[in-house]
Motif scaffolding. Structure first.
Motif, PDB file in Angstrom:
ATOM      1  N   ASP A  63     -28.585 134.386 -19.324  1.00 37.88           N
ATOM      2  CA  ASP A  63     -27.746 134.370 -18.123  1.00 37.88           C
ATOM      3  C   ASP A  63     -28.571 134.689 -16.868  1.00 37.88           C
ATOM      4  O   ASP A  63     -28.329 134.128 -15.792  1.00 37.88           O
ATOM      5  CB  ASP A  63     -26.538 135.318 -18.251  1.00 37.88           C
ATOM      6  CG  ASP A  63     -26.892 136.709 -18.755  1.00 37.88           C
ATOM      7  OD1 ASP A  63     -28.083 136.969 -19.021  1.00 37.88           O
ATOM      8  OD2 ASP A  63     -25.976 137.550 -18.868  1.00 37.88           O
ATOM      9  N   GLY A  92     -22.139 145.180 -20.486  1.00 35.16           N
ATOM     10  CA  GLY A  92     -21.145 144.869 -19.468  1.00 35.16           C
ATOM     11  C   GLY A  92     -21.793 144.097 -18.336  1.00 35.16           C
ATOM     12  O   GLY A  92     -22.955 144.357 -18.002  1.00 35.16           O
ATOM     13  N   LYS A 100     -25.973 143.836 -14.992  1.00 38.42           N
ATOM     14  CA  LYS A 100     -25.733 143.770 -16.427  1.00 38.42           C
ATOM     15  C   LYS A 100     -26.302 145.038 -17.057  1.00 38.42           C
ATOM     16  O   LYS A 100     -27.495 145.310 -16.933  1.00 38.42           O
ATOM     17  CB  LYS A 100     -26.458 142.538 -16.969  1.00 38.42           C
ATOM     18  CG  LYS A 100     -26.323 142.334 -18.441  1.00 38.42           C
ATOM     19  CD  LYS A 100     -27.018 141.030 -18.818  1.00 38.42           C
ATOM     20  CE  LYS A 100     -26.810 140.708 -20.263  1.00 38.42           C
ATOM     21  NZ  LYS A 100     -27.493 139.466 -20.631  1.00 38.42           N
ATOM     22  N   CYS A 136     -19.620 148.799 -13.824  1.00 31.36           N
ATOM     23  CA  CYS A 136     -20.007 148.256 -15.121  1.00 31.36           C
ATOM     24  C   CYS A 136     -19.892 149.348 -16.199  1.00 31.36           C
ATOM     25  O   CYS A 136     -19.334 149.120 -17.282  1.00 31.36           O
ATOM     26  CB  CYS A 136     -21.445 147.762 -15.012  1.00 31.36           C
ATOM     27  SG  CYS A 136     -21.839 146.479 -16.147  1.00 31.36           S
ATOM     28  N   PRO A 151     -11.060 143.776 -16.445  1.00 35.47           N
ATOM     29  CA  PRO A 151     -11.567 142.565 -17.104  1.00 35.47           C
ATOM     30  C   PRO A 151     -10.462 141.556 -17.439  1.00 35.47           C
ATOM     31  O   PRO A 151     -10.699 140.359 -17.427  1.00 35.47           O
ATOM     32  CB  PRO A 151     -12.226 143.089 -18.386  1.00 35.47           C
ATOM     33  CG  PRO A 151     -12.311 144.557 -18.255  1.00 35.47           C
ATOM     34  CD  PRO A 151     -11.423 145.006 -17.148  1.00 35.47           C
ATOM     35  N   GLY A 166     -11.993 138.774 -15.858  1.00 35.83           N
ATOM     36  CA  GLY A 166     -12.769 138.186 -16.959  1.00 35.83           C
ATOM     37  C   GLY A 166     -12.681 136.668 -16.980  1.00 35.83           C
ATOM     38  O   GLY A 166     -13.705 135.974 -17.031  1.00 35.83           O
ATOM     39  N   GLY A 209     -14.956 134.915 -14.899  1.00 37.74           N
ATOM     40  CA  GLY A 209     -16.382 135.129 -15.188  1.00 37.74           C
ATOM     41  C   GLY A 209     -17.003 136.249 -14.377  1.00 37.74           C
ATOM     42  O   GLY A 209     -18.223 136.376 -14.316  1.00 37.74           O
ATOM     43  N   ARG A 255     -17.308 141.050 -17.626  1.00 38.40           N
ATOM     44  CA  ARG A 255     -17.485 140.609 -19.014  1.00 38.40           C
ATOM     45  C   ARG A 255     -18.022 141.782 -19.839  1.00 38.40           C
ATOM     46  O   ARG A 255     -18.905 142.508 -19.387  1.00 38.40           O
ATOM     47  CB  ARG A 255     -18.473 139.448 -19.010  1.00 38.40           C
ATOM     48  CG  ARG A 255     -18.897 138.939 -20.365  1.00 38.40           C
ATOM     49  CD  ARG A 255     -19.568 137.574 -20.229  1.00 38.40           C
ATOM     50  NE  ARG A 255     -20.889 137.621 -19.616  1.00 38.40           N
ATOM     51  CZ  ARG A 255     -22.000 137.955 -20.252  1.00 38.40           C
ATOM     52  NH1 ARG A 255     -21.958 138.325 -21.522  1.00 38.40           N
ATOM     53  NH2 ARG A 255     -23.165 137.948 -19.624  1.00 38.40           N
ATOM     54  N   CYS A 256     -17.441 141.959 -21.028  1.00 37.46           N
ATOM     55  CA  CYS A 256     -17.967 142.962 -21.969  1.00 37.46           C
ATOM     56  C   CYS A 256     -18.350 142.256 -23.259  1.00 37.46           C
ATOM     57  O   CYS A 256     -17.737 141.260 -23.623  1.00 37.46           O
ATOM     58  CB  CYS A 256     -16.890 143.971 -22.343  1.00 37.46           C
ATOM     59  SG  CYS A 256     -16.491 145.126 -21.061  1.00 37.46           S
ATOM     60  N   GLY A 257     -19.346 142.778 -23.917  1.00 39.36           N
ATOM     61  CA  GLY A 257     -19.737 142.183 -25.197  1.00 39.36           C
ATOM     62  C   GLY A 257     -20.498 143.205 -26.012  1.00 39.36           C
ATOM     63  O   GLY A 257     -20.676 144.351 -25.600  1.00 39.36           O
TER      64      GLY A 257
END
Ligand SMILES: Cc1cc2nc3c(=O)[nH]c(=O)nc-3n(C[C@H](O)[C@H](O)[C@H](O)COP(=O)(O)OP(=O)(O)OC[C@H]3O[C@@H](n4cnc5c(N)ncnc54)[C@H](O)[C@@H]3O)c2cc1C
Length: 488
Positions: free
Chosen positions: A223, A384, A405, A462, A474, A478, A481, A484-486
């Protein structure tokens, strides 16, 4: 001949910082330099290129038409006036270093003294070097300890000849007389992408980048690299992705190059200039290191353990060890080596919290782990991302492209790393570098009172999002875009 306490080979960031630390300890130091004090930290390197980057950035902002003002008559730049300004910046910094060397050439109250000796150094025995001066004469120097800090130079691929004008490396680029109308950059690493950014910012040069990989900046998360690539393409830069350079040569004073693209088709392109930036190699080849027992790898870098070479009184720091080529690391390593050699017990360098900046558009700064590295090291993480459009200061700056990020350990919420893509990225990572160093967690960021409006508020948001308590949600942003969490 009385032996010096320390002989430093090379007065770049590593050597200069090491000499100054030895001076603190009351040591007698001889600093040998064959070229210009400051090395690539100043000349044809970090400071000169960053000065040009700032000028190009100012220029690009001044040319923008979305800010309610326009310069009467337009904004113009010539390459020679830009490089003249770069030379002034370089001269200012160089004068500062020279001034200090002059002052420290007289013994201080603690006995410390630093003597600059100009010439090319080479070991003739384990405790002696020979310094060849510009007038052809030689001087012998004996010392109890040595620090090799001779830095690095651009790598040149087989089959490409560098003439220093039409085909150049970063060592020559400031000597061009004008903005080329077109150029190809061979290598899409940091230095290549930084020069692409500068020339794109000035808007006078059609830029092509040849990248062997499917994407630029292959060591960064996708990204981050894609944000930069999008910005390049928006400003007219052509990225030849997954391309193999077959030939590059000077034809009638211009550059002709042939590439094979991912689809197997080959293309011949003609441009005015070429910049070759495919990495750097350590300056170790003519130092006589092997003859005194110092182990050097095939790639040219000195083998070190905790800054010490295979010969205990010969130490190495900076680009010659070639693990990481950065000014901040070179300085830290030089200081660390000196403290170790004179019996102090310095804290080990914390490479995990390494900070680095890429001067692109937008600016990118990194500290600690990214997702790629966390996966490689098999460290479970949560991540995040907050888009800059949600951060008040970015809105005020009219600079909402990019994001922050943040990575944290899945089990403990310990902060692992941060990427900032956007303005003031370099200042924003500093606080997080400190927090990683202090083994802090997401809650520490959440609870700290941040200034407002400020870019680090994106990082705070974040952290809060990863803790499930962000101001902006989010669920709402979210899908756009922006949040975003992952995990991984
Ligand atoms: C275009 C460019 C941009 C960069 N931008 C950044 C940046 O933004 N941020 C960052 O952190 N880093 C940046 N770097 C990297 C940084 O400049 C280097 O990592 C850093 O300068 C390394 O310091 P050093 O002291 O190890 O070596 P050097 O800076 O290379 O210094 C080594 C010195 O040793 C001298 N020397 C070599 N051989 C001998 C010999 N035999 N006898 C005597 N003297 C000798 C050389 O003349 C030189 O002065 C950039 C580099 C380049 C090329």
């Amino acid at each position: 001949m009385v032996a010096w306490d320390l002989c430093v080979l090379g007065a770049g960031p590593a050597g200069y910082a090491a000499a100054m630390r030895a001076h603190d300890l009351g040591k007698r130091v001889v600093l040998v330099e064959r070229g210009r004090v400051g090395g690539a930290g100043i000349h044809s390197g970090a400071l000169s290129s960053k000065t040009m980057w700032h000028l190009s950035n100012d220029y690009a902002i001044a040319k923008q038409t979305d800010r309610g003002y326009r310069a009467p008559g337009g904004v113009e730049a010539s390459y020679s006036s830009v490089t003249e300004c770069v030379r002034r910046a370089v001269a200012e910094r160089r004068a500062l270093l020279d001034h200090q060397l002059e002052a420290l050439s007289r013994p201080s109250a603690n006995g410390g003294v630093v003597t600059l000796l100009r010439g090319e150094a080479r070991f003739t025995s384990p405790y002696t070097i020979e310094v060849k001066k510009s007038d052809g004469s030689c001087e012998r120097v004996e010392a109890k300890n040595f620090l090799v800090a001779t830095g690095s130079r651009p790598r040149v691929p087989d089959g490409i000849s560098i003439d220093g004008d039409v085909v150049v490396t970063s060592d020559h680029i400031e000597s061009w007389s004008h903005f080329p109308e077109s150029m190809v950059i061979v290598g899409a690493g940091v230095i290549g992408c930084e020069y692409a950014t500068m020339f794109a910012n000035f808007g006078r040069t059609k830029i092509h980048i040849i990248d062997r990989q499917p994407r630029i900046l292959p060591f960064e998360d996708e990204d981050v690299a894609e944000e930069v690539a999008r910005s390049f393409e928006a400003s007219g830069v052509t990225i030849h992705r997954s391309s193999k350079l077959e030939r590059l040569a000077i034809e009638n004073g211009r550059v002709e190059y042939v590439i094979t693209n991912a689809d197997g088709k080959s293309e011949t392109i003609n441009v005015e200039k070429a910049l070759v930036s495919i990495g750097r190699v350590p300056n170790t080849q003519s130092l006589g290191l092997e003859s005194v027992g110092v182990q050097v790898e095939k790639s040219g870098n000195i083998v070190v353990k905790d800054a010490q070479s295979t010969v205990p009184h010969i130490w190495a720091a900076g680009d010659v060890t070639m693990d990481i080529a950065l000014v901040n690391i070179a300085e830290l390593e030089g200081r660390y080596a000196v403290e170790k050699m004179f019996g102090l017990e310095p804290r080990p360098i914390h490479y995990e919290a390494l900070s680095a900046i890429m001067f692109l558009r937008p600016e990118v700064a990194s500290v600690g782990l990214n997702e790629m590295k966390a996966k490689e090291k098999k460290i479970p993480y949560r991540v995040g991302v907050v888009g800059n459009r949600l951060v008040s200061r970015n809105v005020a700056m009219r600079a909402t492209r990019g994001f922050v990020k943040l990575l944290a350990a899945k089990d403990s919420n310990a902060i692992l790393g941060l990427r900032v893509v956007g303005p003031q990225a370099s200042s924003t990572i500093q606080g997080i570098a400190f927090l990683i160093h202090m083994k802090a967690t997401l809650s520490d960021i959440d609870q700290c009172v941040h200034p407002h409006p400020a870019i680090p508020e994106g990082v705070q948001e974040c952290a809060r999002m990863l803790l499930g308590r962000s101001v902006l949600k989010p669920d709402v942003f979210g899908p756009e875009g922006l949040l975003r969490c992952g995990e991984g």
